[in-house]
Motif scaffolding. Structure first.
Motif, PDB file in Angstrom:
ATOM      1  N   ALA A 159       6.128  22.871 -37.703  1.00  0.00           N
ATOM      2  CA  ALA A 159       5.742  21.810 -36.770  1.00  0.00           C
ATOM      3  C   ALA A 159       5.770  20.451 -37.450  1.00  0.00           C
ATOM      4  O   ALA A 159       6.188  19.454 -36.848  1.00  0.00           O
ATOM      5  N   VAL A 160       5.345  20.399 -38.703  1.00  0.00           N
ATOM      6  CA  VAL A 160       5.381  19.139 -39.454  1.00  0.00           C
ATOM      7  C   VAL A 160       6.828  18.662 -39.582  1.00  0.00           C
ATOM      8  O   VAL A 160       7.131  17.488 -39.340  1.00  0.00           O
ATOM      9  N   GLY A 161       7.719  19.559 -39.940  1.00  0.00           N
ATOM     10  CA  GLY A 161       9.132  19.198 -40.061  1.00  0.00           C
ATOM     11  C   GLY A 161       9.703  18.685 -38.753  1.00  0.00           C
ATOM     12  O   GLY A 161      10.390  17.658 -38.718  1.00  0.00           O
ATOM     13  N   ARG A 162       9.423  19.381 -37.666  1.00  0.00           N
ATOM     14  CA  ARG A 162       9.912  18.937 -36.346  1.00  0.00           C
ATOM     15  C   ARG A 162       9.351  17.569 -35.985  1.00  0.00           C
ATOM     16  O   ARG A 162      10.070  16.684 -35.531  1.00  0.00           O
ATOM     17  N   ASP A 163       8.038  17.383 -36.196  1.00  0.00           N
ATOM     18  CA  ASP A 163       7.402  16.108 -35.846  1.00  0.00           C
ATOM     19  C   ASP A 163       7.942  14.964 -36.703  1.00  0.00           C
ATOM     20  O   ASP A 163       8.189  13.866 -36.196  1.00  0.00           O
ATOM     21  N   ALA A 164       8.121  15.226 -37.997  1.00  0.00           N
ATOM     22  CA  ALA A 164       8.641  14.188 -38.890  1.00  0.00           C
ATOM     23  C   ALA A 164      10.069  13.817 -38.500  1.00  0.00           C
ATOM     24  O   ALA A 164      10.422  12.628 -38.449  1.00  0.00           O
ATOM     25  N   HIS A 165      10.897  14.818 -38.204  1.00  0.00           N
ATOM     26  CA  HIS A 165      12.271  14.521 -37.792  1.00  0.00           C
ATOM     27  C   HIS A 165      12.306  13.769 -36.462  1.00  0.00           C
ATOM     28  O   HIS A 165      13.164  12.905 -36.257  1.00  0.00           O
TER      29      HIS A 165
END
Length: 113
Positions: A22-28
């Motif tokens: 989720a962090v990766g998706r949100d950051a992207h």
């Protein structure tokens, strides 16, 4: 417009393993918003699997970085923005996405570079 460095050290990102996706998706998603807004310069992170080397003026190479300096690691984003207020707002969006506070700095850009 100034270029702003928004960054965090690796140790600041304390996220449970099951939340990393989720962090990766949100950051992207935030990076895609910055691109769409036309303020994105670049983003990425230090590859901590590749150790640094220190290269002297004569070309000599030594393992490691400056022995007296803290290690450089973590994630970095550079955006070009019209004001510090906008930079703070983008830093807050990135902090929310990454689940950790972000440092905000202004580049002293060399006009000949």
């Amino acid at each position: 417009m100034a270029k702003y460095l928004i960054s965090f050290p690796s140790a600041a990102m304390v996220v449970p393993e099951d939340a990393l996706g989720a962090v990766g998706r949100d950051a992207h998603a935030v990076i895609e918003e910055a691109k769409a807004a036309g303020v994105y310069i670049f983003a990425g992170g230090i590859d901590e699997g590749v150790p640094p080397v220190l290269v002297s003026a004569d070309g000599a190479v030594a393992d490691g970085g400056y022995p007296w300096a803290p290690p450089i690691n973590g994630g970095f984003t550079v955006l070009e923005l019209p004001s510090r207020e906008e930079a703070v707002a983008w830093a807050a969006r990135i902090a929310s996405a990454c689940r950790c506070s972000q440092e905000l700095r202004v580049f002293g850009l060399d006009p000949q570079s």
